[in-house]
Scaffold this motif. Structure first.
Motif, PDB file in Angstrom:
ATOM      1  N   GLU A   1      45.424  42.487  34.267  1.00  0.00           N
ATOM      2  CA  GLU A   1      46.540  41.959  35.048  1.00  0.00           C
ATOM      3  C   GLU A   1      47.690  42.954  35.095  1.00  0.00           C
TER       4      GLU A   1
ATOM      5  N   VAL B   1      51.718  37.019  38.765  1.00  0.00           N
ATOM      6  CA  VAL B   1      50.417  37.609  38.435  1.00  0.00           C
ATOM      7  C   VAL B   1      49.404  37.071  39.439  1.00  0.00           C
TER       8      VAL B   1
ATOM      9  N   GLU C   1      46.388  39.281  40.580  1.00  0.00           N
ATOM     10  CA  GLU C   1      45.084  39.913  40.520  1.00  0.00           C
ATOM     11  C   GLU C   1      44.942  40.702  39.233  1.00  0.00           C
ATOM     12  N   GLN C   2      43.744  41.159  38.992  1.00  0.00           N
ATOM     13  CA  GLN C   2      43.461  42.022  37.844  1.00  0.00           C
ATOM     14  C   GLN C   2      42.508  43.120  38.284  1.00  0.00           C
TER      15      GLN C   2
ATOM     16  N   THR D   1      40.611  38.521  41.634  1.00  0.00           N
ATOM     17  CA  THR D   1      41.557  37.478  41.255  1.00  0.00           C
ATOM     18  C   THR D   1      41.699  37.423  39.739  1.00  0.00           C
ATOM     19  N   THR D   2      42.662  36.666  39.275  1.00  0.00           N
ATOM     20  CA  THR D   2      42.871  36.503  37.844  1.00  0.00           C
ATOM     21  C   THR D   2      41.695  35.755  37.232  1.00  0.00           C
ATOM     22  N   LYS D   3      41.682  35.667  35.914  1.00  0.00           N
ATOM     23  CA  LYS D   3      40.538  35.082  35.217  1.00  0.00           C
ATOM     24  C   LYS D   3      40.306  33.635  35.631  1.00  0.00           C
TER      25      LYS D   3
ATOM     26  N   ARG E   1      47.239  32.177  40.938  1.00  0.00           N
ATOM     27  CA  ARG E   1      48.437  33.002  40.807  1.00  0.00           C
ATOM     28  C   ARG E   1      49.336  32.392  39.738  1.00  0.00           C
TER      29      ARG E   1
END
Length: 377
Positions: A209, A227, A229-230, A242-244, A248
């Protein structure tokens, strides 16, 4: 007798022994087509079976002419079930378990002939070769693959669900104390990635992230950050997803983060000027000297190098999230707020951390109880 079936619909013929047989070309788990033969005592019974095969073909459902092996089904499952539906990180993890463990140890087994004993022996071998945690993940991949085979009516039962995964004893991580955290930040103050370490410690952001953070998601004037995306290295290339938990996560910025990010932006402007034509413009917060996206592994290496030089315990960068929870709980923040800041998908993950870091508070409360009960003698 009915009229002849059209091309692709199969044929029904009478055998010398008085029974009937139907032959239909059907798709196989490996993507090819083969001739499938079914039998019946009467013409109508055999024709019903033929119609069922044709309908499965029209729906794209594989019908193996023999008991398909796991070496045939697993690659097909990865290509047609996992890659189109799952995140790239998930597909990469599943592919790794299939390549390293499932195919070498179970690839020769047939889908229908796979037994609970085979699964138990498989888990024991993976535990011996790697670890119980790896065996548990491989068990999950196998169970998911067999569930898809059940839905496609290739098998009648999922034997992986009959065998429990191995128990994994979680290693208890010891987060840094407040003094150790301050010592690390003081040692990292001159490092180009100082702002990244501040975000990891103060906000509990994951390494991917932090690398995937963009300036468009940072509002220093209003002291907020989102936050979205990663960034991770998958299959030899950097991949932004996308994040885990796929959501968002807006976070208010404490003053230490605002100061660190302002300093980092000024430093990046200087690097942009020095690089000149070699600078590759992007919106990412953390870049190399020429504007390229920074490697997540390099962030972790710098984190460990500074920790060792500062004389504090060398821990995983992910353990800094545990330290963030410790500091938040010490400030009296509720578990729900901690969950939102850290981006946990389930409150149970947060409560495991919360229960660990509140032992000192429980000790103080019971000490007060001890004083109250000992007042009257």
């Amino acid at each position: 007798m009915p009229k002849r079936n059209p091309n692709g619909a199969g044929t029904v013929t009478k055998r010398k022994d008085g029974r009937y047989q139907a032959a239909v070309y059907v798709p196989q788990p490996d993507g090819t087509r083969a001739r499938k033969i079914v039998y019946g005592k009467t013409w109508d019974e055999c024709d019903d079976k033929r119609r069922e095969l044709v309908e499965r073909d029209q729906q794209g459902i594989p019908t193996p002419t023999r008991s398909a092996k796991l070496s045939e089904w697993l690659p097909y499952w990865l290509e047609h079930f996992i890659k189109p539906q799952c995140k790239r990180t998930t597909a990469s993890k599943y592919e790794m378990h299939v390549r390293l463990y499932l195919l070498p140890l179970l690839g020769s087994k047939g889908l229908e002939s796979l037994s609970p004993r085979d699964v138990r022996l498989f888990l024991a071998k993976v535990t011996e070769r790697a670890s119980a945690a790896t065996a548990k993940e491989s068990h999950k991949v196998l169970r998911t693959a067999l569930t898809s085979a059940c839905r496609d009516e290739l098998i009648s039962r999922n034997v992986a669900m009959m065998v429990p995964p191995p128990r994994v004893v979680s290693k208890e991580s010891r987060p840094w104390t407040l003094d150790e955290t301050l010592t690390f930040l003081a040692a990292a103050r001159t490092d180009p990635l100082y702002a990244a370490f501040v975000l990891a410690i103060a906000l509990g952001m994951r390494r991917g992230e932090i690398v995937g953070l963009r300036w468009s998601d940072v509002d220093l004037d209003n002291r907020t950050l989102v936050v979205r995306e990663q960034v991770q290295r998958i299959g030899g290339e950097l991949y932004s997803g996308t994040t885990k938990n796929g959501k968002r996560r807006p976070i208010p910025l404490p003053r230490i983060c605002v100061v660190a990010l302002r300093w980092h932006r000024m430093r990046q402007d200087v690097l942009r000027h020095l690089a000149g034509a070699e600078w590759q413009e992007s919106d990412y917060v953390f870049t190399t000297r020429t504007g390229r996206l920074v490697e997540p592994t390099n962030v972790y290496r710098s984190f460990r190098r500074i920790a060792a030089a500062a004389g504090v315990p060398v821990v995983r960068m992910h353990d800094a999230r545990h330290g963030t929870a410790t500091l938040l709980v010490a400030c009296g923040v509720s578990p729900r707020i901690v969950m939102e800041i850290l981006g946990h998908s389930q409150i149970g993950l947060t409560m495991n951390v919360y229960a660990h870091v509140t032992q000192d508070s429980q000790r103080d409360a019971l000490a007060n109880m001890d004083r109250l009960l000992r007042q009257r003698r």
